[in-house]
Design a protein around this motif. Structure first.
Motif, short mmCIF file in Angstrom:
data_model
loop_
_atom_site.label_atom_id
_atom_site.label_comp_id
_atom_site.label_asym_id
_atom_site.label_seq_id
_atom_site.Cartn_x
_atom_site.Cartn_y
_atom_site.Cartn_z
N THR A 500 48.39 -23.06 6.34
CA THR A 500 48.37 -24.51 6.99
C THR A 500 49.68 -25.10 6.32
OG1 THR A 500 47.11 -25.38 4.95
CG2 THR A 500 45.97 -24.90 7.17
N THR A 501 50.27 -24.70 5.26
CA THR A 501 51.52 -25.39 4.73
C THR A 501 52.48 -24.21 4.74
OG1 THR A 501 50.84 -24.61 2.51
CG2 THR A 501 50.06 -26.87 3.27
N PRO A 502 53.91 -24.52 4.71
CA PRO A 502 55.16 -23.79 4.56
C PRO A 502 55.09 -23.27 3.13
CG PRO A 502 55.68 -25.69 5.42
CD PRO A 502 54.51 -26.11 5.27
N GLU A 503 54.56 -23.86 2.21
CA GLU A 503 54.35 -23.25 0.68
C GLU A 503 53.53 -21.97 0.76
OE1 GLU A 503 56.16 -26.99 1.10
OE2 GLU A 503 54.08 -26.55 1.52
N GLY A 504 52.32 -22.48 1.46
CA GLY A 504 51.18 -21.28 1.47
C GLY A 504 52.02 -20.21 2.17
N ARG A 505 52.66 -19.94 3.04
CA ARG A 505 53.08 -18.97 3.81
C ARG A 505 54.35 -18.37 3.23
NH1 ARG A 505 57.69 -18.37 7.32
NH2 ARG A 505 57.18 -17.01 9.28
N LYS A 506 55.22 -19.04 2.49
CA LYS A 506 56.00 -18.61 1.51
C LYS A 506 55.34 -17.77 0.17
CE LYS A 506 60.47 -20.98 1.93
NZ LYS A 506 60.28 -21.75 3.24
N SER A 507 54.30 -18.22 -0.35
CA SER A 507 53.55 -17.53 -1.31
C SER A 507 52.99 -16.47 -0.78
CB SER A 507 52.39 -18.46 -1.98
OG SER A 507 53.04 -19.60 -2.78
N MET A 508 52.55 -16.48 0.56
CA MET A 508 51.83 -15.14 0.98
C MET A 508 52.86 -13.91 1.21
SD MET A 508 48.73 -14.81 3.52
CE MET A 508 48.70 -13.59 4.73
N LEU A 509 54.18 -14.48 1.88
CA LEU A 509 55.07 -13.50 2.13
C LEU A 509 55.55 -12.82 0.80
CD1 LEU A 509 57.04 -15.56 4.62
CD2 LEU A 509 56.77 -13.23 4.82
N LYS A 510 55.63 -13.65 -0.25
CA LYS A 510 56.24 -13.15 -1.65
C LYS A 510 55.22 -12.01 -2.10
CE LYS A 510 57.90 -14.85 -5.87
NZ LYS A 510 57.86 -15.93 -6.96
N LEU A 511 54.15 -12.48 -2.04
CA LEU A 511 52.89 -11.48 -2.50
C LEU A 511 52.77 -10.10 -1.72
CD1 LEU A 511 50.22 -11.05 -4.28
CD2 LEU A 511 48.82 -12.00 -2.46
N ALA A 512 52.86 -10.35 -0.37
CA ALA A 512 53.10 -9.08 0.53
C ALA A 512 54.46 -8.32 0.16
CB ALA A 512 53.30 -9.39 1.99
N GLU A 513 55.63 -9.09 -0.12
CA GLU A 513 56.78 -8.19 -0.42
C GLU A 513 56.67 -7.34 -1.78
OE1 GLU A 513 61.46 -9.10 -1.12
OE2 GLU A 513 59.87 -10.40 -1.89
N ARG A 514 55.83 -7.87 -2.68
CA ARG A 514 55.66 -7.11 -3.93
C ARG A 514 54.65 -6.11 -3.60
NH1 ARG A 514 51.18 -7.91 -8.18
NH2 ARG A 514 51.15 -10.19 -7.48
N MET A 515 53.52 -6.05 -2.61
CA MET A 515 52.72 -5.11 -2.40
C MET A 515 53.35 -3.92 -2.03
SD MET A 515 49.59 -5.24 0.24
CE MET A 515 50.55 -5.57 1.57
N VAL A 516 54.44 -4.26 -0.89
CA VAL A 516 55.04 -3.27 -0.30
C VAL A 516 56.11 -2.34 -1.42
CG1 VAL A 516 57.19 -2.63 1.40
CG2 VAL A 516 55.15 -4.27 2.08
N ILE A 517 56.71 -3.03 -2.16
CA ILE A 517 57.72 -2.30 -3.08
C ILE A 517 56.81 -1.65 -3.90
CG2 ILE A 517 59.15 -3.00 -5.06
CD1 ILE A 517 59.88 -5.41 -3.74
N SER A 518 55.73 -2.06 -4.49
CA SER A 518 54.63 -1.09 -5.21
C SER A 518 54.15 0.10 -4.59
CB SER A 518 53.56 -2.22 -5.79
OG SER A 518 52.71 -1.51 -6.33
N PHE A 519 54.08 -0.18 -3.41
CA PHE A 519 53.40 1.00 -2.72
C PHE A 519 54.34 2.05 -2.58
CE2 PHE A 519 53.23 3.38 1.55
CZ PHE A 519 51.77 3.99 1.37
N CYS A 520 55.91 1.58 -2.02
CA CYS A 520 56.91 2.65 -1.85
C CYS A 520 57.30 3.13 -3.33
CB CYS A 520 58.06 1.84 -1.27
SG CYS A 520 57.97 1.28 0.20
N SER A 521 57.14 2.47 -4.40
CA SER A 521 57.66 3.18 -5.60
C SER A 521 56.66 4.03 -6.10
CB SER A 521 57.79 2.03 -6.72
OG SER A 521 56.39 1.60 -7.09
N GLY A 522 55.20 4.22 -5.52
CA GLY A 522 54.15 4.99 -5.94
C GLY A 522 53.92 6.19 -4.91
#
Length: 742
Positions: A500-522
């Motif tokens: 519901t908020t741009p801040e919540g959206r940014k936090s979720m994008l950041k979390l997903a980015e970390r997830m992708v980097i972590s997957f690729c490195s492994g």
């Protein structure tokens, strides 16, 4: 009267002093002290006293050879005479003949004595001034050097809150722009003090000679400082690879060679980027993508890196695209090792800046020069990674474009370490366009021994889609769209669900980015991790490895078992991708969702292709399940060179914090997922798909626990069962598996 020979002796002293005065401008810190001691032997009292002692001596008729044995009577200037001369010196350090006579008459001294006293006094003052200036400059130099080292360490050690790995500059607590300007100012100061001409690429570079030195672990001749602490981009736990870690900085003797290599690589890259036929041969499917004519290359360019060793083949391609990002940001991403390896996490499994030889000029990267080491991967344990030790050089060109050139430095290592892969001049040209867009032209040129690649992946690698220019450009295009989406300050209409908020959206994008980097490195065959093969049918072996996770708030603590397998499917990649990312077909392959109903709670669009998106899924378990609700964060992304579907179970309470705009860095994630690559390298993927399935499972919440064979067997059967389910769901004839082909 004076005796001529005595006078000559004094005259000699006096000239010695004058010479010293003239040479003071050549004083270096090392010989400065000796020089000062010499001069102090001639302090302002001694010389005139010698003069005075000899004046009026009645030994004119003495045999000169006898003179050294004769005891002389030296009498000093009186305190009154010295005070008077000091006072006069303050007013006038260079008295003329008339003033000397007048002063001599007043103080009962010969004009020549006055002359010598003033000469000595001037020399002494000069020495004191220069000594003071020297110590000031040295102190200032030391301070700047320490500041610069401190800034480097701050940059190197800044932990990225989301993954505990090194931070990208943008996430730092201090103001990046301020740091840039400060560093540029420090650099100019140091250049001035060290007398360095910064006109060239930085000819003699200032090195931090007080950094601790250690021998190389690679058997390379010479020594060098260790890589800056904290720059190891082994972000996600696993064992750190010894090979990348053991690279040390270049020796002083190597630096001029590195500069020459970088400058000639830049020239070659510019010519390669602009040349047309017959150097580049367009690909039939796509006129933007071109392959290098090796014969034409050999005719056109001098072989700066020497001939190609036996068993090594050339891979060279060029591609271009218009991307939605301004040229300044692109240059920064490519020159900052953490941003570069984050944006290209599917290709760069690890990277380090070993040494920065030049930071560029005043606040930008024009002229920046850095020695780096990196490991490049394909998301499958069946394709060995490629490691390069190279220099990266960034230069701005008159027409507002930037060029970034890489070239291998393996020739500087000892002959005993022959690399499996080396980069001939490669890199990209970035041309700024209106409205914040840029045109990127990418040249990728390597020589590689790829005999260890599994047969199933050879067509992909040979097509250039695995490591070539097309993959870099396609990844960059997709990531630029993702950045543009992340920059939105409001919630775009295509986003749906509980955000519901741009801040919540940014936090979720950041979390997903970390997830992708972590997957690729492994998921790749990085040297930092050792896969153990569990015996299977031979073609679809499951590979497993364990990592112990401790003190990492972004990962659950305990023993993590990773398992991966790669296999061929006679189905186009798009069909496999759409099947795996769709929440409605999830129950057909996801054993862990236990047949529950899967609903999409939130959706963020990440670019033009609907496949580029982030979802928050809720799995409603069966009535009798102890877990009533489980949330899954999923990111799917696709481009012409490959696709990913990556997901991780997340705690509901933690996810609520993220949705309200809270810090996503403390949400523990263990990503699993799929990498889908085209089999034949054609844009339609007519030859089917290469699918890598990877799971990470917490098998024990105590990090020191021993791994039980039971848990390995469980994960093995889990992955095998998932593969069978996918094969039967997407169909296709499994018997025509190309992995048996030569």
């Amino acid at each position: 009267m004076f005796q001529p020979n005595l006078f000559d002796a004094h005259h000699h002293h006096h000239h010695h002093l004058l010479d010293m005065g003239n040479h003071m401008k050549d004083v270096t810190p090392d010989n400065e002290l000796d020089l000062i001691r010499d001069i102090e032997d001639f302090d302002t009292k001694s010389l005139p006293d010698i003069m005075e002692g000899t004046l009026g001596d009645d030994d004119q008729d003495q045999d000169p050879n006898q003179r050294p044995n004769k005891k002389k009577r030296y009498c000093r200037h009186t305190q009154h005479q010295i005070q008077e001369m000091e006072l006069f010196f303050k007013e006038c350090p260079h008295p003329d003949d008339k003033q000397r006579k007048e002063l001599g008459r007043r103080l009962s001294l010969e004009p020549l004595q006055i002359k010598f006293w003033f000469q000595n006094k001037r020399t002494q003052m000069k020495v004191q001034t220069e000594r003071y200036e020297n110590s000031q400059l040295r102190a200032e130099n030391e301070k700047l050097r320490n500041d610069n080292i401190r800034f480097k360490e701050t940059l190197g050690n800044a932990a990225c809150p989301s993954c505990g790995g090194p931070a990208a500059i943008g996430e730092m607590s201090f103001d990046e722009q301020h740091l840039r300007i400060e560093n540029a100012r420090l650099r100019e100061e140091i250049d001035r003090i060290s007398g360095i001409a910064a006109k060239y690429v930085g000819k003699p570079m200032l090195t931090y000679s007080n950094a601790p030195m250690r021998p190389l672990d690679l058997g390379v001749e010479g020594f060098g400082p260790p890589p800056p602490q904290g720059l190891m981009v082994n972000m996600y736990g696993g064992a750190s690879g010894d090979l990348l870690r053991s690279i040390s900085g270049p020796t002083e003797a190597d630096k001029p060679i590195i500069i020459e290599l970088a400058v000639s690589a830049m020239e070659e890259l510019l010519r390669m980027a602009q040349a047309g036929d017959p150097l580049w041969i367009p690909c039939s499917q796509d006129e933007n993508y071109e392959i290098l004519s090796e014969e034409e290359y050999l005719r056109t360019f001098s072989r700066g890196l020497g001939p190609k060793p036996a068993g090594i083949k050339s891979e060279a391609s060029r591609d271009s695209a218009i991307v939605i990002m301004n040229h300044i940001n692109l240059v920064e991403i490519l020159m900052d090792v953490n941003q570069w390896s984050g944006v290209f996490s599917g290709i760069v499994s690890r990277a380090i800046t070993v040494e920065i030889l030049s930071t560029g000029v005043a606040g930008n990267y024009n002229g920046a020069l850095q020695v780096m080491t990196a490991e490049f991967q394909v998301p499958s344990p069946l394709v060995p990674t490629r490691e390069n030790y190279f220099v990266r050089y960034c230069k701005q060109h008159g027409d507002g474009s930037w060029a970034i050139a890489d070239v291998s430095l393996d020739s500087l290592r000892s002959a005993s370490v022959l690399p499996r892969c080396r980069r001939r001049p490669s890199g990209c040209i970035i041309q700024g366009l209106p409205n914040g867009y840029s045109k990127v032209t990418w040249v990728e040129h390597v020589e590689v021994d790829d005999r260890a690649i599994h047969n199933m992946y050879k067509p992909l690698v040979n097509s250039g889609l695995a490591f070539g220019a097309r993959r870099w450009v396609a990844t960059l295009e997709r990531q630029c769209e993702r950045f543009a989406s992340a920059m939105a300050n409001s919630i775009p209409p295509e986003d749906i669900g509980v955000i519901t908020t741009p801040e919540g959206r940014k936090s979720m994008l950041k979390l997903a980015e970390r997830m992708v980097i972590s997957f690729c490195s492994g998921v790749g065959a990085s040297t930092s991790q050792t896969w153990t093969t569990l015996s299977g049918s031979g073609e679809d072996d499951v590979r497993v490895m364990t990592r112990k996770s401790m003190d990492d708030p972004g990962r659950p603590p305990g023993v993590v078992l990773s398992a991966a397998t790669s296999f061929w499917l006679p189905v186009p990649p798009k069909r496999v991708f759409d099947f795996l990312r769709d929440e409605n077909s999830r129950s057909e392959w996801d054993i862990l969702s236990n047949g529950g109903l899967v609903q999409e709670m939130a959706h963020i669009a990440n670019g033009r292709d609907p496949g580029n998106s982030i979802s928050l899924l809720r799995v409603n378990q069966n009535e009798n399940s102890s877990q009533s609700n489980m949330l899954i964060l999923q990111e799917s992304c696709t481009d012409s060179t490959g696709s990913y579907v990556i997901y991780a179970p997340v705690d509901i309470a933690a996810m609520n914090v993220v949705l309200s705009g809270g810090d996503p860095d403390y949400v523990a994630l263990l990503p699993s997922g799929f990498a889908i690559l085209p089999y034949n390298g054609g844009p339609e993927g007519g030859g089917g798909s290469l699918l890598t399935v990877a799971f990470q499972i917490l098998v024990d919440s105590i990090p020191t626990a021993k791994l039980s064979l039971g848990s390995v067997a469980t994960v093995n059967s889990l992955i095998k069962c998932t593969v069978e389910r996918i094969k039967s769901a997407v169909g296709g004839d499994q018997n025509a598996c190309p992995s048996a082909m030569p």
